[in-house]
Design a protein around this motif. Structure first.
Motif, PDB file in Angstrom:
ATOM      1  N   SER B 103       0.726  -1.320  -0.111  1.00 11.38           N
ATOM      2  CA  SER B 103       0.104   0.110  -0.413  1.00 11.38           C
ATOM      3  C   SER B 103       0.800   1.589  -0.145  1.00 11.38           C
ATOM      4  N   ALA B 104       2.128   1.122  -0.099  1.00  9.51           N
ATOM      5  CA  ALA B 104       2.789   2.452  -0.132  1.00  9.51           C
ATOM      6  C   ALA B 104       2.252   3.302  -1.402  1.00  9.51           C
ATOM      7  N   ALA B 105       2.111   2.284  -2.105  1.00 10.22           N
ATOM      8  CA  ALA B 105       2.326   2.949  -3.897  1.00 10.22           C
ATOM      9  C   ALA B 105      -0.346   3.761  -3.450  1.00 10.22           C
ATOM     10  N   ALA B 106      -0.714   3.324  -2.843  1.00 17.51           N
ATOM     11  CA  ALA B 106      -1.685   3.899  -2.348  1.00 17.51           C
ATOM     12  C   ALA B 106      -1.886   5.287  -1.676  1.00 17.51           C
ATOM     13  N   GLY B 107      -1.220   5.668  -1.622  1.00 19.41           N
ATOM     14  CA  GLY B 107      -1.597   6.659  -0.580  1.00 19.41           C
ATOM     15  C   GLY B 107      -1.705   6.651   0.576  1.00 19.41           C
ATOM     16  N   LYS B 108      -1.160   8.007   1.692  1.00 21.31           N
ATOM     17  CA  LYS B 108      -1.676   8.100   3.025  1.00 21.31           C
ATOM     18  C   LYS B 108      -2.930   8.355   3.400  1.00 21.31           C
ATOM     19  N   ASP B 109      -4.040   8.035   2.577  1.00 20.05           N
ATOM     20  CA  ASP B 109      -5.362   8.623   2.856  1.00 20.05           C
ATOM     21  C   ASP B 109      -5.475   7.219   2.681  1.00 20.05           C
ATOM     22  N   THR B 110      -5.492   7.093   1.692  1.00 19.75           N
ATOM     23  CA  THR B 110      -6.095   5.516   1.201  1.00 19.75           C
ATOM     24  C   THR B 110      -5.717   4.015   2.008  1.00 19.75           C
ATOM     25  N   LEU B 111      -4.119   4.697   2.933  1.00 18.59           N
ATOM     26  CA  LEU B 111      -4.714   3.678   3.910  1.00 18.59           C
ATOM     27  C   LEU B 111      -4.858   3.822   5.253  1.00 18.59           C
ATOM     28  N   ARG B 112      -4.906   5.059   5.552  1.00 13.21           N
ATOM     29  CA  ARG B 112      -5.402   5.780   6.845  1.00 13.21           C
ATOM     30  C   ARG B 112      -7.143   5.034   6.926  1.00 13.21           C
ATOM     31  N   GLN B 113      -7.653   5.493   5.258  1.00 10.89           N
ATOM     32  CA  GLN B 113      -9.098   4.610   5.827  1.00 10.89           C
ATOM     33  C   GLN B 113      -9.681   3.222   5.800  1.00 10.89           C
ATOM     34  N   GLN B 114      -8.635   2.626   4.510  1.00  7.51           N
ATOM     35  CA  GLN B 114      -8.851   1.050   5.096  1.00  7.51           C
ATOM     36  C   GLN B 114      -7.698   0.654   6.739  1.00  7.51           C
ATOM     37  N   LEU B 115      -7.910   1.299   6.961  1.00  9.74           N
ATOM     38  CA  LEU B 115      -6.653   0.426   8.756  1.00  9.74           C
ATOM     39  C   LEU B 115      -8.222   1.403   9.785  1.00  9.74           C
ATOM     40  N   LEU B 172      -3.090  -2.825  14.650  1.00  9.65           N
ATOM     41  CA  LEU B 172      -4.081  -1.997  13.465  1.00  9.65           C
ATOM     42  C   LEU B 172      -3.867  -0.350  14.302  1.00  9.65           C
ATOM     43  N   GLU B 173      -3.792  -0.977  15.358  1.00 14.04           N
ATOM     44  CA  GLU B 173      -3.895   0.631  16.177  1.00 14.04           C
ATOM     45  C   GLU B 173      -2.482   1.547  16.171  1.00 14.04           C
ATOM     46  N   GLU B 174      -1.956   0.552  16.273  1.00 11.00           N
ATOM     47  CA  GLU B 174      -0.246   1.003  16.670  1.00 11.00           C
ATOM     48  C   GLU B 174       0.422   1.178  15.132  1.00 11.00           C
ATOM     49  N   THR B 175      -0.013   0.601  14.248  1.00  7.79           N
ATOM     50  CA  THR B 175       0.411   0.536  12.486  1.00  7.79           C
ATOM     51  C   THR B 175      -0.550   1.980  12.047  1.00  7.79           C
ATOM     52  N   LEU B 176      -1.673   2.519  12.771  1.00 16.34           N
ATOM     53  CA  LEU B 176      -2.725   3.492  12.170  1.00 16.34           C
ATOM     54  C   LEU B 176      -1.271   4.614  12.331  1.00 16.34           C
ATOM     55  N   GLU B 177      -1.056   4.679  13.947  1.00 16.42           N
ATOM     56  CA  GLU B 177      -0.814   5.831  15.106  1.00 16.42           C
ATOM     57  C   GLU B 177       1.068   5.819  14.345  1.00 16.42           C
ATOM     58  N   LYS B 178       1.714   5.160  13.367  1.00 12.34           N
ATOM     59  CA  LYS B 178       2.738   4.637  12.612  1.00 12.34           C
ATOM     60  C   LYS B 178       2.464   5.460  11.152  1.00 12.34           C
ATOM     61  N   VAL B 179       1.940   5.482  11.060  1.00  7.40           N
ATOM     62  CA  VAL B 179       1.707   5.736   9.662  1.00  7.40           C
ATOM     63  C   VAL B 179       0.985   7.602   9.628  1.00  7.40           C
ATOM     64  N   GLU B 180       0.523   8.242  10.148  1.00  7.53           N
ATOM     65  CA  GLU B 180      -0.064   9.126  10.930  1.00  7.53           C
ATOM     66  C   GLU B 180       1.225   9.727  11.016  1.00  7.53           C
ATOM     67  N   THR B 181       2.772   8.918  12.262  1.00  8.18           N
ATOM     68  CA  THR B 181       3.611  10.063  12.062  1.00  8.18           C
ATOM     69  C   THR B 181       4.678  10.157  11.627  1.00  8.18           C
ATOM     70  N   ARG B 182       4.520   8.980  10.908  1.00  8.88           N
ATOM     71  CA  ARG B 182       6.034   8.606   9.854  1.00  8.88           C
ATOM     72  C   ARG B 182       5.925   8.489   8.605  1.00  8.88           C
ATOM     73  N   PHE B 183       4.186   8.669   7.387  1.00  9.32           N
ATOM     74  CA  PHE B 183       4.379   8.287   6.712  1.00  9.32           C
ATOM     75  C   PHE B 183       4.389   9.570   5.672  1.00  9.32           C
ATOM     76  N   PRO B 184       4.885   9.549   4.363  1.00  9.04           N
ATOM     77  CA  PRO B 184       4.904  10.700   4.023  1.00  9.04           C
ATOM     78  C   PRO B 184       3.877  10.708   3.257  1.00  9.04           C
ATOM     79  N   ALA B 185       3.557  12.322   3.246  1.00 11.45           N
ATOM     80  CA  ALA B 185       2.342  12.918   2.667  1.00 11.45           C
ATOM     81  C   ALA B 185       2.294  12.512   1.526  1.00 11.45           C
ATOM     82  N   THR B 186       1.127  11.608   0.884  1.00  6.49           N
ATOM     83  CA  THR B 186       0.928  12.212  -0.703  1.00  6.49           C
ATOM     84  C   THR B 186       1.235  13.392  -1.142  1.00  6.49           C
ATOM     85  N   ASP B 187       1.801  13.000  -2.277  1.00  7.74           N
ATOM     86  CA  ASP B 187       1.782  14.587  -2.859  1.00  7.74           C
ATOM     87  C   ASP B 187       1.024  15.209  -4.263  1.00  7.74           C
TER      88      ASP B 187
END
Lengths: 187, 187
Positions: B103-115, B172-187
């Motif tokens: 899901s790196a290619a999917a972007g942060k928003d998609t990932l957040r939604q899924q989680l 899932l909760e910890e992964t979401l947290e990591k995504v929020e803080t460390r996943f590069p913003a989708t440009d």
DNA sequence: TACGCCATGTAACGGGTTACATGATTCA
DNA sequence: TGAATCATGTAACCCGTTACATGGCGTA
């Protein structure tokens, strides 16, 4: 589903069926796997769908390598799959739990033997996961710092595998303990 | 495998296909399940194998009930299965983990939604498991104290389900947290 | 009025495993 | 000398899902 797994790997680089199997074995094995025979068949289907195309690299003294690459249509299909959210939990099937569920009739010795065998297997698996040095993800990060997002997710799923195995192992050990102390002796 | 699950339930008492599905749904669902259509077909196969036999109970205004009971051959086959140890770990398939892996290619928003979607589902599931009052196992123990062994194992597998869901949810909760803080913003 | 429960089944299809078939190279 | 790795594929089979087909009863 396997189609998308294969597209996923091929989206990084072109690969042969044989290489795809090796990639899965070393990265997605604990949540997705496939036999070579199935991979070869599925690649053919992907090509018929127009999602990948293949080129043959002749080799001597070995079968020619057939290298698959994703087409534009394949990219699109893969992106659409990534964006499509899973609205259900995954329902698992675990033959061990099924067998244990009915094992009152099997007797204490059988049960103990079964649990000890599985404890051994899961200990070994946990050691392997944890041993996998800080994982492929870190290498990727060093060579391609722009792929931090991939590295983050790869570590996350690897972490899931470790937690799952730890939980499973602890549960097996505690269940064995309960069986030893509270399961009525087989007469 | 389903054959043995059905034999297992039938070893306690004769049941119809419909009732077998209900039993599975309320007890083995998180590690074994089957659709009605498959259960009906499998019961036919079991009868052809000589492991169960069926008697028809006529009903008015409803299809006749076909009640299945285990034969001696069925008992033997079931016992043999119980005694046969599983020498491998179970390999799981989890579409969510597969999708996240790529899901790196999917972007942060998609990932957040899924989680977030999955966190909701697993929270609900965990509440259901824990809510299931001290479980069927305890009732059994009161009515049939001689079946303490069954009760012990049923509680153990139920406990596995709770631990699995807890682990999954936390991850899932910890992964979401990591995504929020460390996943590069989708440009 | 509409939904869920009771109750049975069949048919088409899809996904996955096992077995079969071949064979050179490299390393312990 | 034997096992693992590289490298491809086909065929038979098994397991499971989805869709189709039927229909009365009880309850909200």
């Amino acid at each position: 589903m396997l189609k998308y797994a294969l597209l996923g790997f091929l989206s990084y680089q072109p690969l042969t069926g044989y290489e795809l199997e090796a990639h899965m074995r070393s990265s997605t094995q604990h949540f997705w796997h496939a036999r070579l025979s199935q991979i070869y068949m599925t690649l053919k289907e992907l090509e018929a769908d127009g999602w990948v195309n293949s080129t043959v690299e002749p080799q001597e003294k070995r079968p020619d390598r057939r290298v698959y690459a994703v087409t534009q249509a394949g990219q699109d299909a893969f992106s659409a799959w990534l964006r499509d959210p899973l609205r259900e939990r995954t329902l698992a099937k675990d033959p061990l739990l099924l067998k244990l569920f009915f094992s009152a009739a099997a007797g204490k010795d059988t049960l103990r033997q079964q649990l000890e065998l599985q404890i051994g297997l899961h200990r070994e698996q946990l050691r392997e996961y944890e041993g996998e040095l800080p994982a492929v993800a870190l290498e990727l990060l060093q060579d391609h710092p722009e792929r931090a997002a991939d590295a983050l997710l790869w570590q996350a799923v690897r972490d899931f595998g470790i937690r799952y195995e730890s939980m499973y192992l602890t549960w097996l050990e505690e269940t064995l303990e309960k069986v030893e102390t509270r399961f009525p002796a087989t007469d």
